[in-house]
Design an enzyme around this catalytic site. Structure first.
Site: not given
Lengths: 51, 766
Positions: B53, B456, B639
């Site tokens: 990478c 949530d 989130d």
């Protein structure tokens, strides 16, 4: 006993040298990217940090 | 994405790029000048994780003519690029940088440059560790000679040298403890640093006094090693928090830093977000986030509200509708008129709610501080009583002083000061390896004591990505038609439909997307439409509001051919994870801002009995605060922007890495795995860490019960003190390392788009 007069300062000086070397390496950013350094060691190209 | 196939996947990735490249203006705003004509831009590249990478990204950048230097930092997953503003007299375009990275298949984001303060503190701490380590080793060398029987003159000389080495170390490395102790005392509190500061100062000056009087026992070695050990604990603690913080800010989602403001005469000007005033007209392209609250005055689009209020289905908007800051325009371009400045937009309302909720967590005191509350008075009392008892017993006040010092040193908070941070660093390292970030140690302490969990829904229990429900046999021909239309849209439902089609798709001519409605296209004489029922079949009302599913209808000349239903995809391992936490006896609930039928469908699927739907951010936070006052310890997992106040109000909170910035900053834990199994794993790790901390305390106290009487009776020489101190520290560290056996399945580590955590991340835990 007289030996100590020489040896202790020498020992402290050498230890201090190690300390200074460490502080210099910290300052020059050698600990900024330890994960990257591990990979760069085996990469082909010569990529020295241009700091 | 596998790094090795980065190049081959590039083309695909570009087409499906989840977000657009930052604009040139944004890049310039976030760059800084590093010399004449040179600019430096830092970009976060969350997907880099190996040597390939590094070379891929760096070579792609260095191939550009304007790039002076490019260097990837694998630890922070960032690349810093230094580029020339002009190349051969032509101004260079900064967008080339993210474009070059994107061409290799890696996503890059701008990030809000993290404050450098934490980095300087880290370096200060490491320097202090080095200095105190140097002092401790050298003094220890000299002490060994003294213990092995140096005669009077030599002993005095060695003591003097030790004193001279110790003094600067005490001032330079001890300043962290002095500052923290002084802060605590000034506010009428006591913490772990108070006995430490008093202990090292007293022992130093008493030893100095001993040395002047040619005494036999000096505790310089104990003073220096105490500093050294404690600073190691302190540094580890800081590095752990720092690491989590930099990983989290590196993920920062691209929030608009500015917007294209349209003047009255039609001129366009890019302005920073703080400079947008009420009444300005702003042009928003498809795929942009909306920068400020406003009213739509032109164009139409579908707005993705999930991050703001948990509504999973995109909402069509037309002129006259109000839009909120932070929402995402999906399918069409809009012109909006700002109705609030950035400071007064919806987001800042949330921030005010968060500030109101802050109180609950600030009251939590860390276990080490609670231990110190009992520990330090007891130790000081012991030392003082030993001093007076010996003084009155034989009138030798010097000896009495030495006994008191020995008590302070022997009961050294060393083991206690190391017990907590070492366990927490090891636990954080294990969590990091599993792709879970911990903000600080107290978060794990709080997570270990919860009895209730609230989730949530959108983006937390689900991935926030719709999936086609295969409820009846899909006719392949119809699917090919629908997918052929769907590939032309950015609407998430269309994209899900296109993804579901494995075979070839039909090719149409004259495809047109009507934002807020759907897609229309011609094939020969026929007109095909794909979109909501009202658009596809002209005028028949839609049954959306009472259904748990979102629906897309395909029609041919206004006659329905097929209706496709979608549901939000559950996170991998969600069912198993929920069952797991249920089995551990936690009370579970769902707090969602989405519509009731959707929430109840998910709750039924997961077997969660308690759920609330249609909640506003305030109601969510209210629920968490209420649970807190009733004495329940609540973990909130969420989130969205709308969850942020609840995340702040709850006893402890977790957020996925895909969360909104404000949610991620409010959470104590951020997990980068796709799987929901992060939740039970974090709970497990925290509970184990809690048990180990208690064990370490028991070990430290047990050791004190044995050692203190020895010191009180006056039998403790500096040698015994040094040996006892080191062994106790080693025991607690070794005990903490037992946590390293904790592991988790690695199959759900989130892939490209969020950081891939390499095993070496847990280096400091090994």
């Amino acid at each position: 006993m007289n030996m100590l007069i020489y040896l202790i300062p020498i020992a402290l000086f050498l230890g201090g040298l190690g300390l200074v070397a460490f502080l210099w390496s910290l300052k020059s950013g050698q600990y900024e990217d330890l994960d990257g350094a591990a990979w760069r060691a085996i990469s082909e190209d010569d990529d020295r940090p241009e700091r | 994405m596998s790094c090795c196939a980065a190049g081959t996947e590039g083309a695909l990735d570009l087409e499906r790029a989840p977000h657009k490249l930052p604009s040139a203006e944004e890049l310039v705003i976030s760059s800084r000048s590093v010399g004449p004509g040179l600019m430096q831009t830092d970009l976060a590249v969350p997907a880099v994780h190996c040597g390939t990478c590094i070379t891929t990204v760096e070579q792609a950048l260095r191939a550009l003519p304007q790039v002076e230097r490019a260097r990837v930092n694998l630890s922070t997953k960032r690349v810093s690029v230094v580029w020339r503003e002009t190349v051969d007299g032509v101004e260079s375009d900064p967008v080339d940088l993210p474009r070059a990275i994107a061409a290799t298949g890696y996503d890059s984001h701008l990030f809000t440059a993290a404050e450098q303060a934490s980095d300087t503190l880290r370096n200060q701490l490491i320097r202090a560790v080095a200095v105190s380590g140097f002092a401790a080793t050298n003094i220890m060398l000299l002490s060994v000679s003294v213990w092995s029987g140096a005669d009077a003159a030599t002993r005095d000389l060695f003591h003097w040298i030790s004193a001279m080495i110790c003094a600067p170390a005490l001032i330079y490395a001890g300043r962290f403890f002095y500052q923290s102790a002084w802060n605590a005392i000034r506010h009428g509190r006591t913490n772990m640093d108070v006995p430490i500061a008093i202990g090292i100062t007293l022992s130093y000056f008493a030893s100095l006094w001993e040395t002047m009087n040619h005494g036999e026992h000096a505790y310089f070695d104990a003073t220096a090693s105490l500093l050294f050990f404690l600073l190691i604990g302190r540094t580890l603690d800081h590095v752990m928090r720092d690491r989590a913080r930099s990983a989290i800010s590196g993920l920062a989602r691209l929030n608009p830093r500015g917007a294209m403001v349209v003047g009255i005469d039609g001129s366009r000007e890019y302005r920073a977000i703080d400079e947008i005033s009420v009444g300005d007209q702003i042009a928003i392209a498809a795929g942009d986030r909306i920068p400020v609250d406003g009213r739509v005055i032109g164009g139409g689009s579908d707005i993705d509200m999930s991050i703001v209020n948990g509504e999973s289905a995109p909402v069509p908007v037309k002129p006259g509708d109000l839009v909120q800051a932070g929402t995402l325009s999906l399918t069409g371009s809009l012109t909006i008129e700002a109705t609030a400045t950035a400071r007064n937009s919806f987001l800042s309302e949330i921030i005010n709610l968060m500030e109101a909720a802050e109180g609950g967590r600030a009251r939590y005191r860390r276990i080490a501080d609670r231990a110190a509350q009992y520990y330090s008075p007891v130790v000081h009392l012991l030392a003082i009583s030993a001093f007076f008892a010996w003084g009155f017993y034989d009138g030798d006040w010097k000896h009495a002083m030495m006994v008191a010092i020995a008590v302070l040193i022997i009961t050294c908070p060393c083991a206690l000061g190391l017990a907590v941070p070492v366990v927490q660093v090891v636990a954080a390292g294990r969590l990091f390896k599993a792709g879970i970030m911990v903000k600080d140690g107290s978060a794990m302490e709080r997570l270990a004591e919860i009895d209730m969990i609230a989730f949530d829904k959108t983006g937390t229990l689900t991935l926030g990505r719709p999936k086609l429900v295969a409820d009846h046999a899909m006719d392949p021909n119809t699917m090919a038609l629908a997918a052929g239309l769907a590939v032309h849209s950015r609407h998430p439902l269309s994209q899900a439909l296109a993804r579901a089609q494995a075979g070839p798709v039909t090719v149409f001519d004259g495809v047109k997307e009507i934002p807020g409605s759907g897609i229309v296209a011609h094939k020969g004489e026929d007109v095909y439409r794909l979109g909501n029922r009202r658009f596809a079949c002209e005028g028949q009302g839609s049954g959306r509001a009472d259904s748990a599913y979102s629906e897309v209808v395909l029609s041919k000349n206004m006659v329905e051919i097929a209706a496709y239903r979608f549901e939000d995809m559950l996170r991998p391992h969600a069912v198993a994870a929920i069952a797991d936490v249920k089995r551990r006896g936690f009370t579970l609930g769902i707090l969602s801002g989405d519509r009731a039928p959707v929430v109840s469908a998910i709750a039924g699927k997961l077997g969660i009995a308690n759920w609330k739907a249609d909640l506003s951010p305030k109601e969510k936070a209210g629920f968490c605060a209420e649970a807190e006052t009733e004495g329940a310890k609540l973990l909130m997992v969420g989130d969205g922007i709308n969850d942020a106040p609840a995340l702040t109000a709850a006893h402890v909170s977790m957020a996925p890495a895909t969360a909104a910035d404000v949610g991620r900053q409010a959470a104590d834990f951020v997990f980068m795995r796709d799987g929901l199994d992060a939740v039970p794993f974090a709970i497990e790790a925290s509970q184990r860490a809690g048990r180990l901390i208690k064990e370490n305390f028991a070990l430290a106290i047990g050791y004190n019960v044995i050692a203190v009487p020895i010191a009180l009776l006056g039998y403790a020489t500096p040698l015994i003190a040094a040996v006892a101190m080191s062994t106790s520290s080693i025991i607690v560290v070794v005990n903490a390392l037992r946590l390293n056996r904790l592991t988790i399945a690695t199959d759900t580590l989130a892939d490209s788009g969020s950081a891939v955590v390499s095993p070496s991340k847990a280096r400091f835990a090994a």
